[in-house]
Each structure stands twice: as C-alpha cells, then as structure tokens.
Design a protein around this motif. Structure first.
Motif, short mmCIF file in Angstrom:
data_model
loop_
_atom_site.label_atom_id
_atom_site.label_comp_id
_atom_site.label_asym_id
_atom_site.label_seq_id
_atom_site.Cartn_x
_atom_site.Cartn_y
_atom_site.Cartn_z
N ASN A 328 -23.55 9.38 5.19
CA ASN A 328 -23.28 9.42 6.63
C ASN A 328 -23.93 8.22 7.31
O ASN A 328 -25.06 7.85 6.98
CB ASN A 328 -23.85 10.70 7.25
CG ASN A 328 -23.44 11.96 6.49
OD1 ASN A 328 -22.40 12.54 6.76
ND2 ASN A 328 -24.26 12.38 5.53
N ILE A 329 -23.20 7.63 8.26
CA ILE A 329 -23.72 6.49 9.02
C ILE A 329 -23.64 6.82 10.51
O ILE A 329 -22.60 7.26 11.01
CB ILE A 329 -22.91 5.21 8.75
CG1 ILE A 329 -23.12 4.73 7.32
CG2 ILE A 329 -23.29 4.10 9.74
CD1 ILE A 329 -24.48 4.15 7.04
N PHE A 330 -24.76 6.61 11.20
CA PHE A 330 -24.82 6.76 12.66
C PHE A 330 -25.06 5.37 13.24
O PHE A 330 -26.17 4.84 13.16
CB PHE A 330 -25.94 7.72 13.05
CG PHE A 330 -25.75 9.12 12.51
CD1 PHE A 330 -25.23 10.12 13.31
CD2 PHE A 330 -26.08 9.43 11.20
CE1 PHE A 330 -25.03 11.41 12.81
CE2 PHE A 330 -25.90 10.70 10.69
CZ PHE A 330 -25.37 11.70 11.49
N PHE A 331 -24.00 4.78 13.79
CA PHE A 331 -24.05 3.38 14.21
C PHE A 331 -24.89 3.17 15.47
O PHE A 331 -24.92 4.03 16.37
CB PHE A 331 -22.64 2.85 14.48
CG PHE A 331 -21.96 2.25 13.28
CD1 PHE A 331 -22.57 1.25 12.54
CD2 PHE A 331 -20.70 2.69 12.91
CE1 PHE A 331 -21.94 0.70 11.44
CE2 PHE A 331 -20.05 2.13 11.81
CZ PHE A 331 -20.67 1.14 11.07
N SER A 332 -25.50 2.00 15.55
CA SER A 332 -26.13 1.52 16.78
C SER A 332 -25.04 1.19 17.79
O SER A 332 -23.93 0.77 17.41
CB SER A 332 -26.95 0.27 16.49
OG SER A 332 -27.34 -0.36 17.70
N SER A 350 -34.69 -0.34 19.18
CA SER A 350 -34.89 1.05 19.62
C SER A 350 -33.71 1.96 19.26
O SER A 350 -33.85 3.18 19.23
CB SER A 350 -35.15 1.10 21.13
OG SER A 350 -34.05 0.54 21.83
N ASP A 351 -32.53 1.36 19.01
CA ASP A 351 -31.35 2.14 18.63
C ASP A 351 -30.81 1.60 17.30
O ASP A 351 -29.79 0.92 17.25
CB ASP A 351 -30.28 2.03 19.72
CG ASP A 351 -28.97 2.72 19.33
OD1 ASP A 351 -29.03 3.71 18.56
OD2 ASP A 351 -27.89 2.26 19.78
N PRO A 352 -31.50 1.91 16.21
CA PRO A 352 -31.06 1.39 14.91
C PRO A 352 -29.88 2.16 14.35
O PRO A 352 -29.66 3.33 14.69
CB PRO A 352 -32.29 1.57 14.03
CG PRO A 352 -32.93 2.81 14.58
CD PRO A 352 -32.70 2.76 16.08
N THR A 353 -29.12 1.51 13.47
CA THR A 353 -28.11 2.22 12.69
C THR A 353 -28.82 3.05 11.63
O THR A 353 -29.69 2.54 10.91
CB THR A 353 -27.14 1.22 12.03
OG1 THR A 353 -26.42 0.54 13.06
CG2 THR A 353 -26.18 1.92 11.10
N ASP A 401 -34.29 11.48 18.07
CA ASP A 401 -33.54 11.61 19.31
C ASP A 401 -32.05 11.30 19.10
O ASP A 401 -31.17 12.01 19.61
CB ASP A 401 -34.11 10.69 20.39
CG ASP A 401 -35.46 11.17 20.92
OD1 ASP A 401 -35.82 12.33 20.66
OD2 ASP A 401 -36.15 10.37 21.59
N LYS A 402 -31.78 10.25 18.34
CA LYS A 402 -30.40 9.82 18.09
C LYS A 402 -29.63 10.89 17.31
O LYS A 402 -28.52 11.30 17.70
CB LYS A 402 -30.41 8.50 17.31
CG LYS A 402 -29.02 7.89 17.04
CD LYS A 402 -29.18 6.62 16.20
CE LYS A 402 -27.84 5.94 15.95
NZ LYS A 402 -27.38 5.18 17.13
N LEU A 403 -30.21 11.36 16.21
CA LEU A 403 -29.54 12.36 15.40
C LEU A 403 -29.40 13.69 16.14
O LEU A 403 -28.37 14.37 16.04
CB LEU A 403 -30.31 12.57 14.09
CG LEU A 403 -30.39 11.37 13.14
CD1 LEU A 403 -31.19 11.73 11.89
CD2 LEU A 403 -29.01 10.89 12.74
#
Length: 490
Positions: A328-332, A350-353, A401-403
């Motif tokens: 799974n990839i969560f893009f910046s 602060s918003d890495p992939t 936070d991102k996930l």
C-alpha cells in the motif's frame, strides 16, 4: 590439484548467492558474517506474536532465485514456493483517489482511466516503452560486467549502443513522465519508481522508466514463508553444497600481499584463501578492510552521492483493515517538495509518502487473530549527522495523523508493539555507509557505468558483489551481481 578455497565477507543475499555459485564450481566456500544471522537487509523481526520481514518487501524476478537451485541440480519447488500477485499495490492519494495497480496490464490501464481520466492507451504505451528500455539494457547493463572490454565486442552490445537514445538517458524521469501523461496523479505514480533504487525522479534519468516492466511484465510475487524465507532457503541450499557459514565473525582486514588477495584476518588470525569476495558495502570494504592500502582506494567512486535511506516503523496493530492489501502507498500531496527535503535539505518533509506492507494479508500467522503486522516505511536522506531522534519523533506523529485521516481510524490507539529502524541502525546492522540502502544513487545518466566493478583491477583474486557495486541494489540486481562476480572467477 587441491580444491581451491573462496572466502566471502558478508552473508547478505548476494554473498549467499555467490557462495552457492562458487560451490557449484567446485570451490570450498566459507562465509564470514558479523551478525548472528544471515540475510543482511533481508532479515526478520519477531515481537509479541508478530513477525516482520525487516528489509526488502517486494519480490520480483523470482527466476533469479530459482536459477540458483537449478544450477545446483535441485528442483526449486522442493525448497521455495511463491505466488503471483493479482493486485500489485493499492495507492491512496490525498485528494481521496484510490487506485488498484492490477498485475494485468489491460485491467491496470482501465483502472487508471476510470479513476483519473488518463487514457488507458497512454498507460499501455508507457509500459511498452518500459519494455523497450529493458530489451536494450538487460543483457548489457544488468547481466554482464561493464568493466570488461570483451563486453563491448559482443553484437548484442553493439546493437544496444546504436539504440542508446531509445533508453531516454538525457531527460529526467519526471520530465519524461510529465510529457507522457496529463494527469498529475499518474505522473506521480510512475515517478515513484525512482525510489526503487534510492533515487530522485526529478534528477534521475528517464532510463529508470525500465522499472515498471519488472512488475507488469514479470510480475510481483509473495514467497510462501514471507520474504525472509528467501534467505532461509538459499542458506539451506548453500549448506547442502558444503558452504560453511561463520556467524558473529567480524572480518577486520583483507590480506593483500604483492598485489594479490591472500585471504582475510578475523579474530586475530589469518584465514587463507585463493579468492576473496566482499559482499560488504564497497565504501567500508576499502575504508575498513583495506585501510592499510590507501593507494588501492577508488577515490571517485567512494566520493559519489549516496542513495537515499529509509525510516521504518514495525507496528503490531490490534485490528484488521480489509481495505488494505499486501502493498500500500499513501502519497504525499507535494511530491517535489518531499524530494527536495530528502535531497536538498537532507531532512524529512512533514507530509511524506508512506509505504505500508502487511505480510499477514498472505501469511496469516505473521500476526495474532484479527491483527496485522504493519511495516511502515518512508524514504529519508542518508545519515549526514541529522538529529534523528527529533526527526523520528516528529515524523512518527505526522505518519500516524496521515494514516488515521485516510483510513478513518486513530492508528495511535491500535499500536501494541513497535520497533524502529533508521539510517543509523541500517548502517550499524548491515554496514551500509551512511545507511544508504542502494549504495550510490542513480541521479546521474551515467550512473550505471560509474558503479564499482565486480572484480578488482588492482588486486588479483579480489571480487565484489552486493547492492553497492554493479549492477545495483534490490534483490534481483544483487542476485545478478553474484552471477556476474562468479562468472569472473575462473
């Protein structure tokens, strides 16, 4: 004639493969490993009922593993099984777009068109170009030494040289992708392949667009026992062939006398050999093991830009997420800024992939019931003295936070156990200079020619394999490195 002896420094995947190949050739082979376990980066972590593959998590080109068993006259299926993935990876974008990267090219292209509006024909054309680059470069750049004159006298090499402009070496990967696709999400998707060898798509040559061919032509796979089973089964094969492994055995020096490698020095004794193969990072090979011979050091190679490194969180998660898959990839939201932080500012955006691997999706006993083993990785710069403790604390919060936002769940409340691997740990555990995973970067159109050779031009009987030398890092290239080095040993 007495049996010749080969000593291999390091039991990484390339060192193990070289040991197998030399044993098949008739050498008495001994492998000396500083750690208590084999595999180098391809190792494992176990904690609280969770099992994690510690390093590489994507398995492509399984034929290079099978080839080692076949070379030894064994049936690979009796040792090592794997299954092809129908879904290579799931992609999550900040704008809510979710892409399924299907292994089937037609299905994948249609998915791109349905989710982004980018014509499926553009994707098919791009993958055809990827195939062309592979056909031009494979036999020249990947399967043979680039440092032997004989390589350039072969007809297929000459033919590839005439087709050199077709590999697109003079544009960056990003420029090529931006000209091939109108949708920024698709450009970002294909730019990501630069990270497969620790490079920057805004600097690396478009030749790296060869990488998607490895996934969409040859396929992506999952080993039945997880990634570490590759290490375990190759060690088993090597031992059956008579290879001796010595663990907790740090090598201090390569013994060189009159321009010839005579063996190694470890634990206060000289261990003689006819052939010495270093699977250690080439930087440490020279700086530590050949420190008494500065005249042998290739200063230009040792001063090259290093590849990126990784920061990995190994989390035991007390929940199962059906919307996630093996990869799974969560893009910046801002890819360019992310790479500027890695390569120019030498820190973490602060918003890495985020790459999330969950092997328990396929190997259920890797986690307790209704739980998952999360391998959470981001690309980070090589270690140049940054305040890693602060960087890790900050980015851990940002990742959670991102996930949490994308998955709609407070991830922080689900983490039951944690291990962390940063560039400092990568360097200390695997002797990778500055924690760079792939040796030198490929941010130069001539990077393939600038990697260290598999045979020393100054020391007779000294050879090199592994991700820091030709042809590069990652499991397939490390196995090819072993193949090239072994062929050079007569």
């Amino acid at each position: 004639m007495p049996q010749q002896k080969a000593v291999i420094i390091g039991a990484g995947i390339s060192g193990i493969a070289t040991a197998i190949r030399l044993a098949v050739k008739g050498y008495a082979v001994e492998v000396y490993e500083a750690n208590s376990y084999p595999g180098g980066k391809l190792s494992k972590i176990e904690q609280n009922g969770y099992r994690f593959d510690a390093g590489p998590s994507l398995f492509t080109m399984p034929q290079y593993v099978d080839e080692l068993f076949e070379l030894a006259g064994k049936n690979p299926a009796n040792y090592f099984g794997y299954q092809k993935l129908d879904l290579v990876c799931k992609y999550f974008y900040e704008d809510g777009t979710r892409l399924n990267a299907y292994a089937d090219t037609k299905q994948f292209a249609e998915e791109i068109e349905n989710k982004t509006g980018e014509p499926a024909a553009s994707v098919v054309k791009h993958l055809a170009n990827s195939s062309d680059i592979y056909s031009i470069t494979n036999h020249v750049f990947l399967e043979r030494s680039l440092h032997r004159f004989k390589t350039y006298l072969r007809w297929d090499t000459v033919r590839s040289i005439f087709r050199f402009p077709q590999i697109d070496p003079f544009r960056t990967m990003h420029k090529a992708n931006a000209s091939n696709f109108k949708d920024e999400r698709v450009v970002q998707f294909f730019d990501r392949y630069a990270t497969y060898n620790g490079s920057n798509p805004y600097q690396a040559p478009a030749t790296l667009n060869v990488i998607p061919h490895l996934e969409y032509h040859f396929g992506a796979y999952f080993p039945d026992g997880g990634m570490y089973s590759i290490t375990q089964n190759l060690v088993k094969l090597a031992e059956e062939l008579g290879v001796q492994f010595h663990y907790n055995y740090k090598v201090d020096e390569i013994v060189v006398i009159n321009g010839k490698a005579k063996g190694i020095r470890a634990k206060g004794e000289n261990i003689l050999a006819d052939v010495v193969v270093s699977n250690m990072d080439v930087w440490f090979t020279y700086k530590r093991l050949l420190s008494k011979h500065p005249q042998l050091h290739p200063k230009n190679i040792l001063s090259q830009e290093r590849s990126s490194s990784a920061l990995i969180f190994y989390w035991g998660i007390k929940k199962s997420f059906p919307e996630l898959d093996l990869h799974n990839i969560f893009f910046s939201a801002d890819y360019k800024t992310e790479f500027d932080h890695i390569w120019k500012q030498q820190d973490i955006y602060s918003d890495p992939t985020v790459y999330l691997n969950i092997s328990s999706k396929y190997k259920t006993d890797d986690a307790p019931n209704d739980c998952e083993n999360w391998f959470v990785m981001i690309n980070v710069p090589a270690n140049n003295g940054q305040d890693w403790d602060k960087l890790i604390a900050d980015v851990r919060e940002n990742i959670i936070d991102k996930l949490s936002k994308i998955l709609g769940e407070d991830i922080s409340q689900l983490i039951t156990c944690e291990n962390i691997l940063d560039p400092r740990g990568i360097e200390s555990k695997t002797s990778s200079y500055k924690g760079s995973i792939y040796g030198t970067s490929s941010n130069n159109q001539f990077a393939a020619f600038l990697r260290h050779a598999n045979k020393s031009s100054k020391v007779e009987g000294l050879y090199f394999c592994g991700g820091s030398v030709h042809p590069g890092g990652g499991i397939p290239l490390c196995l090819l490195s072993a193949k090239i080095a072994s062929k050079l040993i007569k």
